[in-house]
Motif scaffolding. Structure first.
Motif, PDB file in Angstrom:
ATOM      1  N   THR A 196       0.825  -1.201   0.000  1.00  0.00           N
ATOM      2  CA  THR A 196       0.000   0.000   0.000  1.00  0.00           C
ATOM      3  C   THR A 196       0.864   1.258   0.000  1.00  0.00           C
ATOM      4  OG1 THR A 196      -0.116  -0.042   2.410  1.00  0.00           O
ATOM      5  CG2 THR A 196      -1.897  -1.143   1.209  1.00  0.00           C
ATOM      6  N   ALA A 197       2.171   1.089   0.087  1.00  0.00           N
ATOM      7  CA  ALA A 197       3.084   2.234   0.091  1.00  0.00           C
ATOM      8  C   ALA A 197       3.215   2.813  -1.312  1.00  0.00           C
ATOM      9  CB  ALA A 197       4.451   1.805   0.597  1.00  0.00           C
ATOM     10  N   SER A 198       3.487   4.106  -1.365  1.00  0.00           N
ATOM     11  CA  SER A 198       3.683   4.756  -2.658  1.00  0.00           C
ATOM     12  C   SER A 198       5.067   4.400  -3.197  1.00  0.00           C
ATOM     13  CB  SER A 198       3.568   6.268  -2.520  1.00  0.00           C
ATOM     14  OG  SER A 198       4.695   6.786  -1.849  1.00  0.00           O
ATOM     15  N   PRO A 199       5.227   4.405  -4.509  1.00  0.00           N
ATOM     16  CA  PRO A 199       6.550   4.148  -5.086  1.00  0.00           C
ATOM     17  C   PRO A 199       7.606   5.120  -4.558  1.00  0.00           C
ATOM     18  CG  PRO A 199       4.891   4.004  -6.791  1.00  0.00           C
ATOM     19  CD  PRO A 199       4.203   4.519  -5.555  1.00  0.00           C
ATOM     20  N   GLY A 200       7.219   6.382  -4.365  1.00  0.00           N
ATOM     21  CA  GLY A 200       8.167   7.364  -3.834  1.00  0.00           C
ATOM     22  C   GLY A 200       8.636   7.021  -2.437  1.00  0.00           C
ATOM     23  N   GLU A 201       7.721   6.531  -1.627  1.00  0.00           N
ATOM     24  CA  GLU A 201       8.057   6.130  -0.259  1.00  0.00           C
ATOM     25  C   GLU A 201       9.035   4.953  -0.270  1.00  0.00           C
ATOM     26  OE1 GLU A 201       5.486   5.050   3.778  1.00  0.00           O
ATOM     27  OE2 GLU A 201       4.472   5.237   1.857  1.00  0.00           O
ATOM     28  N   ILE A 202       8.791   3.980  -1.133  1.00  0.00           N
ATOM     29  CA  ILE A 202       9.667   2.815  -1.224  1.00  0.00           C
ATOM     30  C   ILE A 202      11.027   3.222  -1.786  1.00  0.00           C
ATOM     31  CG2 ILE A 202       9.989   0.563  -2.305  1.00  0.00           C
ATOM     32  CD1 ILE A 202       6.911   0.266  -2.218  1.00  0.00           C
ATOM     33  N   ARG A 203      11.030   4.091  -2.807  1.00  0.00           N
ATOM     34  CA  ARG A 203      12.309   4.565  -3.365  1.00  0.00           C
ATOM     35  C   ARG A 203      13.135   5.282  -2.296  1.00  0.00           C
ATOM     36  NH1 ARG A 203       9.297   5.092  -8.206  1.00  0.00           N
ATOM     37  NH2 ARG A 203      10.389   4.011  -9.872  1.00  0.00           N
ATOM     38  N   GLY A 210      10.444   4.308 -13.599  1.00  0.00           N
ATOM     39  CA  GLY A 210      10.203   2.907 -13.942  1.00  0.00           C
ATOM     40  C   GLY A 210       9.721   2.092 -12.767  1.00  0.00           C
ATOM     41  N   PRO A 211       9.466   0.821 -13.033  1.00  0.00           N
ATOM     42  CA  PRO A 211       8.928  -0.046 -11.979  1.00  0.00           C
ATOM     43  C   PRO A 211       9.978  -0.348 -10.915  1.00  0.00           C
ATOM     44  CG  PRO A 211       9.381  -1.320 -13.952  1.00  0.00           C
ATOM     45  CD  PRO A 211       9.615   0.114 -14.306  1.00  0.00           C
ATOM     46  N   SER A 265      11.863  -2.867  -8.336  1.00  0.00           N
ATOM     47  CA  SER A 265      12.198  -4.289  -8.373  1.00  0.00           C
ATOM     48  C   SER A 265      11.418  -5.036  -7.299  1.00  0.00           C
ATOM     49  CB  SER A 265      13.695  -4.493  -8.161  1.00  0.00           C
ATOM     50  OG  SER A 265      14.059  -4.229  -6.823  1.00  0.00           O
ATOM     51  N   LYS A 266      11.152  -6.281  -7.588  1.00  0.00           N
ATOM     52  CA  LYS A 266      10.453  -7.136  -6.634  1.00  0.00           C
ATOM     53  C   LYS A 266      11.261  -7.250  -5.343  1.00  0.00           C
ATOM     54  CE  LYS A 266      10.504 -11.593  -7.265  1.00  0.00           C
ATOM     55  NZ  LYS A 266      10.255 -12.953  -7.758  1.00  0.00           N
ATOM     56  N   GLU A 267      12.573  -7.347  -5.473  1.00  0.00           N
ATOM     57  CA  GLU A 267      13.437  -7.476  -4.311  1.00  0.00           C
ATOM     58  C   GLU A 267      13.353  -6.250  -3.406  1.00  0.00           C
ATOM     59  OE1 GLU A 267      14.439  -8.062  -7.494  1.00  0.00           O
ATOM     60  OE2 GLU A 267      14.569 -10.236  -7.379  1.00  0.00           O
ATOM     61  N   LEU A 268      13.299  -5.056  -4.014  1.00  0.00           N
ATOM     62  CA  LEU A 268      13.208  -3.828  -3.228  1.00  0.00           C
ATOM     63  C   LEU A 268      11.887  -3.766  -2.470  1.00  0.00           C
ATOM     64  CD1 LEU A 268      14.266  -1.042  -2.374  1.00  0.00           C
ATOM     65  CD2 LEU A 268      13.222  -0.127  -4.453  1.00  0.00           C
ATOM     66  N   VAL A 269      10.799  -4.081  -3.142  1.00  0.00           N
ATOM     67  CA  VAL A 269       9.486  -4.036  -2.489  1.00  0.00           C
ATOM     68  C   VAL A 269       9.416  -5.066  -1.366  1.00  0.00           C
ATOM     69  CG1 VAL A 269       6.995  -4.279  -2.825  1.00  0.00           C
ATOM     70  CG2 VAL A 269       8.373  -3.126  -4.563  1.00  0.00           C
ATOM     71  N   GLN A 270       9.947  -6.254  -1.605  1.00  0.00           N
ATOM     72  CA  GLN A 270       9.947  -7.281  -0.566  1.00  0.00           C
ATOM     73  C   GLN A 270      10.774  -6.842   0.637  1.00  0.00           C
ATOM     74  OE1 GLN A 270      11.301 -10.712  -2.765  1.00  0.00           O
ATOM     75  NE2 GLN A 270       9.226 -11.508  -2.932  1.00  0.00           N
ATOM     76  N   ALA A 271      11.944  -6.255   0.391  1.00  0.00           N
ATOM     77  CA  ALA A 271      12.795  -5.792   1.489  1.00  0.00           C
ATOM     78  C   ALA A 271      12.082  -4.707   2.294  1.00  0.00           C
ATOM     79  CB  ALA A 271      14.121  -5.266   0.943  1.00  0.00           C
ATOM     80  N   TYR A 272      11.396  -3.807   1.596  1.00  0.00           N
ATOM     81  CA  TYR A 272      10.645  -2.740   2.268  1.00  0.00           C
ATOM     82  C   TYR A 272       9.551  -3.332   3.164  1.00  0.00           C
ATOM     83  CZ  TYR A 272       7.483   1.230   2.837  1.00  0.00           C
ATOM     84  OH  TYR A 272       6.672   2.193   3.361  1.00  0.00           O
ATOM     85  N   GLU A 273       8.782  -4.248   2.614  1.00  0.00           N
ATOM     86  CA  GLU A 273       7.696  -4.868   3.380  1.00  0.00           C
ATOM     87  C   GLU A 273       8.232  -5.649   4.584  1.00  0.00           C
ATOM     88  OE1 GLU A 273       4.355  -4.563   3.123  1.00  0.00           O
ATOM     89  OE2 GLU A 273       4.686  -3.062   1.577  1.00  0.00           O
TER      90      GLU A 273
END
Length: 51
Positions: A6-13, A27-28, A30-38
């Motif tokens: 539910t996080a924004s791409p900017g927040e994850i970046r 751009g999109p 990475s799956k690894e980045l989103v998983q690490a964030y979660e």
């Protein structure tokens, strides 16, 4: 496996940059980045609060 957040791409970046990940500005994500964030969010929620 699809990673949903539910996080924004900017927040994850911003989190990725602060935590040493190589993150593009466009751009999109990475799956690894989103998983690490979660996982970091889950770990933060498990930490005890207080003295």
């Amino acid at each position: 496996m699809t990673v949903q957040t539910t996080a924004s791409p900017g927040e994850i970046r911003a989190w990725g940059i602060d935590n040493g990940y190589t993150v593009g500005v466009r751009g999109p994500l990475s799956k690894e980045l989103v998983q690490a964030y979660e996982l970091a969010l889950l770990d933060a929620r498990k930490e005890p609060v207080g003295p």
